[in-house]
Write a protein that holds these residues in place. Sequence first.
Motif, PDB file in Angstrom:
ATOM      1  N   THR A 130      39.841  31.256 -27.405  1.00 37.30           N
ATOM      2  CA  THR A 130      40.415  31.231 -28.815  1.00 37.30           C
ATOM      3  C   THR A 130      40.999  30.008 -29.223  1.00 37.30           C
ATOM      4  OG1 THR A 130      42.611  32.229 -28.867  1.00 37.30           O
ATOM      5  CG2 THR A 130      40.601  33.765 -28.986  1.00 37.30           C
ATOM      6  N   ASN A 131      41.237  29.683 -30.335  1.00 40.61           N
ATOM      7  CA  ASN A 131      41.958  28.704 -30.859  1.00 40.61           C
ATOM      8  C   ASN A 131      43.372  28.444 -30.126  1.00 40.61           C
ATOM      9  OD1 ASN A 131      40.246  27.124 -32.625  1.00 40.61           O
ATOM     10  ND2 ASN A 131      40.589  28.473 -34.373  1.00 40.61           N
ATOM     11  N   ASN A 132      43.964  29.612 -29.975  1.00 39.84           N
ATOM     12  CA  ASN A 132      45.285  29.630 -29.232  1.00 39.84           C
ATOM     13  C   ASN A 132      45.265  29.018 -27.936  1.00 39.84           C
ATOM     14  OD1 ASN A 132      46.754  30.914 -31.376  1.00 39.84           O
ATOM     15  ND2 ASN A 132      46.135  32.989 -30.581  1.00 39.84           N
ATOM     16  N   ASN A 133      44.047  28.851 -27.061  1.00 36.75           N
ATOM     17  CA  ASN A 133      43.820  28.369 -25.940  1.00 36.75           C
ATOM     18  C   ASN A 133      43.700  26.638 -25.974  1.00 36.75           C
ATOM     19  OD1 ASN A 133      42.340  31.120 -25.338  1.00 36.75           O
ATOM     20  ND2 ASN A 133      43.984  30.714 -24.144  1.00 36.75           N
ATOM     21  N   ALA A 134      43.709  26.098 -27.206  1.00 40.40           N
ATOM     22  CA  ALA A 134      43.711  24.869 -27.186  1.00 40.40           C
ATOM     23  C   ALA A 134      44.604  23.939 -26.398  1.00 40.40           C
ATOM     24  CB  ALA A 134      43.399  24.164 -28.712  1.00 40.40           C
ATOM     25  N   HIS A 135      44.403  23.094 -25.487  1.00 43.43           N
ATOM     26  CA  HIS A 135      45.350  22.652 -24.574  1.00 43.43           C
ATOM     27  C   HIS A 135      45.020  21.014 -24.239  1.00 43.43           C
ATOM     28  CE1 HIS A 135      48.437  22.986 -21.657  1.00 43.43           C
ATOM     29  NE2 HIS A 135      47.573  23.021 -20.541  1.00 43.43           N
ATOM     30  N   SER A 136      45.930  20.596 -23.869  1.00 46.96           N
ATOM     31  CA  SER A 136      45.891  19.199 -23.412  1.00 46.96           C
ATOM     32  C   SER A 136      46.647  19.109 -21.853  1.00 46.96           C
ATOM     33  CB  SER A 136      46.510  17.945 -24.276  1.00 46.96           C
ATOM     34  OG  SER A 136      47.759  18.296 -24.457  1.00 46.96           O
ATOM     35  N   TRP A 137      45.994  18.411 -20.952  1.00 41.42           N
ATOM     36  CA  TRP A 137      46.646  18.124 -19.656  1.00 41.42           C
ATOM     37  C   TRP A 137      46.372  16.736 -18.974  1.00 41.42           C
ATOM     38  CZ3 TRP A 137      42.598  20.987 -20.867  1.00 41.42           C
ATOM     39  CH2 TRP A 137      41.146  20.744 -20.448  1.00 41.42           C
ATOM     40  N   VAL A 138      46.850  16.512 -17.833  1.00 46.66           N
ATOM     41  CA  VAL A 138      46.815  15.062 -17.265  1.00 46.66           C
ATOM     42  C   VAL A 138      45.807  15.142 -16.014  1.00 46.66           C
ATOM     43  CG1 VAL A 138      48.304  13.419 -15.971  1.00 46.66           C
ATOM     44  CG2 VAL A 138      49.212  14.943 -17.931  1.00 46.66           C
ATOM     45  N   GLU A 139      45.095  13.810 -16.121  1.00 46.97           N
ATOM     46  CA  GLU A 139      44.385  13.504 -15.054  1.00 46.97           C
ATOM     47  C   GLU A 139      44.739  12.234 -14.325  1.00 46.97           C
ATOM     48  OE1 GLU A 139      40.154  16.096 -15.805  1.00 46.97           O
ATOM     49  OE2 GLU A 139      40.237  13.829 -16.051  1.00 46.97           O
ATOM     50  N   VAL A 140      45.053  12.243 -13.117  1.00 42.86           N
ATOM     51  CA  VAL A 140      45.410  11.177 -12.402  1.00 42.86           C
ATOM     52  C   VAL A 140      44.181  10.404 -11.203  1.00 42.86           C
ATOM     53  CG1 VAL A 140      47.225  10.183 -10.946  1.00 42.86           C
ATOM     54  CG2 VAL A 140      47.671  11.969 -12.310  1.00 42.86           C
ATOM     55  N   TYR A 141      44.201   9.202 -11.463  1.00 43.52           N
ATOM     56  CA  TYR A 141      43.066   8.512 -10.374  1.00 43.52           C
ATOM     57  C   TYR A 141      43.639   8.168  -9.147  1.00 43.52           C
ATOM     58  CZ  TYR A 141      38.847   5.956  -8.983  1.00 43.52           C
ATOM     59  OH  TYR A 141      37.788   5.761  -8.410  1.00 43.52           O
ATOM     60  N   PHE A 142      42.751   8.765  -8.109  1.00 43.67           N
ATOM     61  CA  PHE A 142      43.165   8.333  -6.747  1.00 43.67           C
ATOM     62  C   PHE A 142      41.997   7.745  -6.203  1.00 43.67           C
ATOM     63  CE2 PHE A 142      46.221  11.849  -7.730  1.00 43.67           C
ATOM     64  CZ  PHE A 142      47.190  11.476  -6.766  1.00 43.67           C
ATOM     65  N   SER A 143      42.396   6.625  -5.740  1.00 43.14           N
ATOM     66  CA  SER A 143      41.413   5.641  -5.240  1.00 43.14           C
ATOM     67  C   SER A 143      40.526   6.569  -3.798  1.00 43.14           C
ATOM     68  CB  SER A 143      41.891   4.237  -4.525  1.00 43.14           C
ATOM     69  OG  SER A 143      41.071   3.602  -3.979  1.00 43.14           O
ATOM     70  N   GLY A 144      39.193   6.456  -4.078  1.00 44.56           N
ATOM     71  CA  GLY A 144      38.436   7.054  -3.039  1.00 44.56           C
ATOM     72  C   GLY A 144      38.316   8.690  -3.206  1.00 44.56           C
ATOM     73  N   ILE A 145      39.010   9.058  -4.159  1.00 42.06           N
ATOM     74  CA  ILE A 145      38.997  10.575  -4.498  1.00 42.06           C
ATOM     75  C   ILE A 145      38.654  10.942  -6.006  1.00 42.06           C
ATOM     76  CG2 ILE A 145      40.354  12.806  -4.558  1.00 42.06           C
ATOM     77  CD1 ILE A 145      42.284  11.534  -2.546  1.00 42.06           C
ATOM     78  N   GLY A 146      38.994  10.115  -6.700  1.00 41.64           N
ATOM     79  CA  GLY A 146      38.378  10.361  -8.239  1.00 41.64           C
ATOM     80  C   GLY A 146      39.660  10.939  -9.135  1.00 41.64           C
ATOM     81  N   TRP A 147      39.382  11.707 -10.273  1.00 39.64           N
ATOM     82  CA  TRP A 147      40.326  12.195 -11.153  1.00 39.64           C
ATOM     83  C   TRP A 147      40.961  13.726 -10.530  1.00 39.64           C
ATOM     84  CZ3 TRP A 147      42.087   9.141 -14.379  1.00 39.64           C
ATOM     85  CH2 TRP A 147      41.470   7.759 -14.750  1.00 39.64           C
ATOM     86  N   VAL A 148      42.264  13.821 -10.546  1.00 34.95           N
ATOM     87  CA  VAL A 148      43.028  14.882 -10.088  1.00 34.95           C
ATOM     88  C   VAL A 148      43.816  15.291 -11.257  1.00 34.95           C
ATOM     89  CG1 VAL A 148      44.506  15.893  -8.425  1.00 34.95           C
ATOM     90  CG2 VAL A 148      42.894  13.997  -7.646  1.00 34.95           C
ATOM     91  N   PRO A 149      43.611  16.790 -11.517  1.00 29.44           N
ATOM     92  CA  PRO A 149      44.122  17.384 -12.663  1.00 29.44           C
ATOM     93  C   PRO A 149      45.845  17.702 -12.333  1.00 29.44           C
ATOM     94  CG  PRO A 149      42.701  18.919 -11.822  1.00 29.44           C
ATOM     95  CD  PRO A 149      42.647  17.566 -11.059  1.00 29.44           C
ATOM     96  N   PHE A 150      46.495  17.594 -12.995  1.00 33.52           N
ATOM     97  CA  PHE A 150      48.315  17.770 -13.159  1.00 33.52           C
ATOM     98  C   PHE A 150      48.540  18.511 -14.416  1.00 33.52           C
ATOM     99  CE2 PHE A 150      48.013  14.657  -9.795  1.00 33.52           C
ATOM    100  CZ  PHE A 150      48.713  14.970  -8.778  1.00 33.52           C
ATOM    101  N   GLU A 151      49.508  19.609 -14.179  1.00 27.26           N
ATOM    102  CA  GLU A 151      49.758  20.355 -15.197  1.00 27.26           C
ATOM    103  C   GLU A 151      51.269  20.467 -15.325  1.00 27.26           C
ATOM    104  OE1 GLU A 151      50.051  21.785 -18.306  1.00 27.26           O
ATOM    105  OE2 GLU A 151      48.033  22.570 -17.785  1.00 27.26           O
TER     106      GLU A 151
END
Length: 728
Positions: free
Chosen positions: A526-547
Motif C-alpha cells: 500500500t501507500n504506507n509501504n512507500a520507502h527509501s533506502w541506501v545502496e553502496v557500490y563495492f568494486s567487483g561486487i556491485g550495488w549492495v543495499p543497506f537499511e
Amino acid sequence: MSVNLEKQTPIYIYYGFAFLLLWEWLRPLQDFTETGNTFVFVIFIGLSFLFISIKSRWYVAVSVKIFYLLFVLHLLFFEGSFFNPAWLAIFIGDIIDNAALMLDASWMDITSPFRTLLFFILLWLLVYLINYWIIFQKRIMFFFIITLVYITVLDTFTEYDASFAIVRIVVIGFVLIGLLYLERLKVLERIKGQSYMTLKWVLPLTALIASAALIGILAPKAEPQWPDPVPYLTAYGSSDEGPNGSVNKIGYGPNDEQLGGAFVSDNTPVFTAVTEDRHYWRVESKDLYTGKGWDVSDPEAESVLMEPDNITLPYTEEGVDTIPLTASVDIESSYRYDHIIYPAGIKSVRLPRESVIDVNPLTELAEPRLAENRGTFPPESYNVSYEFPSYKIDELRKITSNEGTPEDIASRYTQLPEELPQRVRDLAAELTSENGNHYDKAKSIESYLGGPQFTYETTDVSVPRGEEDYVDQFLFETFKGYCDNFSTSMIVLLRAADIPARWVKGYSDGAFVQNLGGNEKEYQITNNNAHSWVEVYFSGIGWVPFEPTKSFTNPYDFTFNTNSQSSTETETPEQSQPEQTPRSEENDGASQPSSKNSSSWPFNIQIGSTTFYIILSAAALILFVLYKTRLRWMPYIILHKYKHRKDDKVYDQAYVALLKQLERYGLKRLEGQTLRDYARYVDSFFDVRDMSRLTASYEKSLYRGDNSKEEWIKSMKLWENLIKRIAS
C-alpha cells in the motif's frame, strides 16, 4: 501437595496442547515481522516437549537441542560445510561482539544470528516454564490469558488476521484448563484411579467447548465501532510538506527536491505481488544531493530502450551469488504512474502488451512504451524474472578503496554540495576512522543511525529553512525523522568518507496475505509501504543495499563464506598456482560459481528446498522408529554400560536401570509395593525366579552392608538374563 500427572492422565496430552498453545505465538511472526522460516522454531519447541514427555535424560535432550540449534543457525546464516569449524569460530566471535553491544544497550546493532540464538533460548526457557505450570502448579490460566492478549493486540494493531487463531487458542486453552482443574480436584478430594470419573468429566467438557466455539463462529458479528488503527501505526515512507505547511499523505512521488515535513498514513493499495521471498521493490534512484533533497545530475539524459526479455540494469557483478526467481505484480488501476515496480536484479519482464522498456540510465526508472507511437501505458499485471543476490561479508570486507570502480560511478555517487557543513564531514571521519574496509565503515554509519539518540517520527518532522542543510539538521539538531532522513543521512556520511552510495526509493515488502502453495506467497503493498533506502557500490561486487532506518531490517541475505581465506591473508604464488590448471567444460557449468563446499554437501539443503524436507522427514522417521523400538536396542546399551564394571556403585545403578527397563516393558511397580513383591510379580510374568534371587542379593548388599562389588559379580548373570528377556 502435588500429584504426578503421569499417574492420572497420559502426560503427552498436556504437552501436546501446550505445544499448540505456544505455536500460536510463532504463527504471526512471519506476517508482521522480518522473521522468516518460523517452522524451525516450531520444530524446536516440538523437540523440547517431546524430550520432556518421554522423560529423556537431561544430557541427551540438551545435546540434541544444541546440535539442532547450531545446525539451523549454520543453515540460515553461514556458508560452507556444517562440519567445518571455521564457521563456529566466526559465530563465537559474533556472540562475544553482540554481548558487548548488549552491555552498551545498542539493541539495534545486534546481528541476526545472535538474535536468532536468543530467540531459541527464550523458547527453551518458555517450554520449561510451561512444564512447571502444568506438572507442579497444574494451572495454565495465566499463559492462556497472555496468549489471548498477545494475539488480540496483533489483530488490532497490525495487519495480522487472528480470526481463526483466537478460536484455536480458546479451544486449546479451555481443554487444558478443564483437564488441569480435574487433576487439582482429584488431589483435593483424594481420588485415585477411577478412570470413569475422567471420562464423565471430559465428555461434557468437550461438548461445552465445541458448542461455545461453534456458536462463536456462526453468531453474527457487529461492525467495528472505531476506525482501523493500523494505517496510523504502520506508516513507512515519506511525502513532502506543501509550500504552505500542509501535511501530505504518504506515498510515492517523483519530486524529491524538498525533503522533510510531516505526513499522514494512507492504506490505499498500490499493487499485489506473488513472490518466493521478501524484498524491497524499486522504482528509481537519485544521485544529486542538493542540501535540501534529491535531484538528478543530468535531467536531459537520453533514455535507453530495452527489450522486455533482456533488461540490462547493472546491479551486481559476475561472481556474486544469486538465485533466479520470478514474481507476478498486479498494480491497482487507481495508481497514477506508468512505471514498472521491480525487484533488484531484474532480468526480464513479461507485459500484457507488446512493447519496449524505456529506461532512464541515471534513475533506472523503467516505463513500458508501445512500439508504434512510443507512448507510455500503465503496466497493470506483469511477471518479472530477476536474480536475487546473496552477499558474502568476507568478500565485502576485502574492498578497502575505490580502485576498480568505474570513474563515472566514483565521481557521480560521491558528490556532495560545497555548502555541506564541516561537522557532517567530521562526523563521517569519526565514525569510520577505526574501520579499514568499506563494509565495516558502512555498518558503522548504519549502526550509529540506529542508536538511541535517533527517533523514528512521522508527524513532528522539521523542514530545513534558509541555509539549513537537511542532513545537518537531522544529525545535530532534531534527531528525529522517517526513512528519508535516515537514508539520506547515511548516504551523505558515506560520500563524505569517499564511498560511492545512491538513494533508492520504492516500496518495502508489504503485508503478507496468504500462502499460494509451494514457496509462493502473496503480499499486498500500500501507500504506507512507500520507502527509501541506501545502496553502496563495492568494486567487483556491485550495488549492495543497506537499511539505516530504525525499526526496519535489511531483507537481503548477508552470510559468511567459511571456505574463503581471511581478508588479512595474502595469497602466495604457490597458493594461486592450482588455479592455473585448465578445467574441463563439464566443470565450468552453472554449479561452478557456488561457494558451497560441494565435497561435503553434494546437494541443496537450503531451508525450503525439497532436499531439506526429505532430510527432515527422514530424521523424524528415524527418531520415531528408534523410540518405538527402544525396548529392543536399549537393553544392549545398558548391558554394555554395566556388564564390565566392577566398582562399588555399579550394583545400585544397574538394578535401578533394570527397574526402569521393566517399567518401559509394561511391568510397572505399583505405589507402595515392596521390591520383593514386585520381584515375585516379574518372575510370575516371565515364569522364572531370576528377579527374586537378584532382589535378595541386592537387598543383602544394600541393607546388610555386605560387599556390593562381590554381590554384583555373583549376581551379574541373573541381571543380564533379565535384561536380555526384556529385549527378546
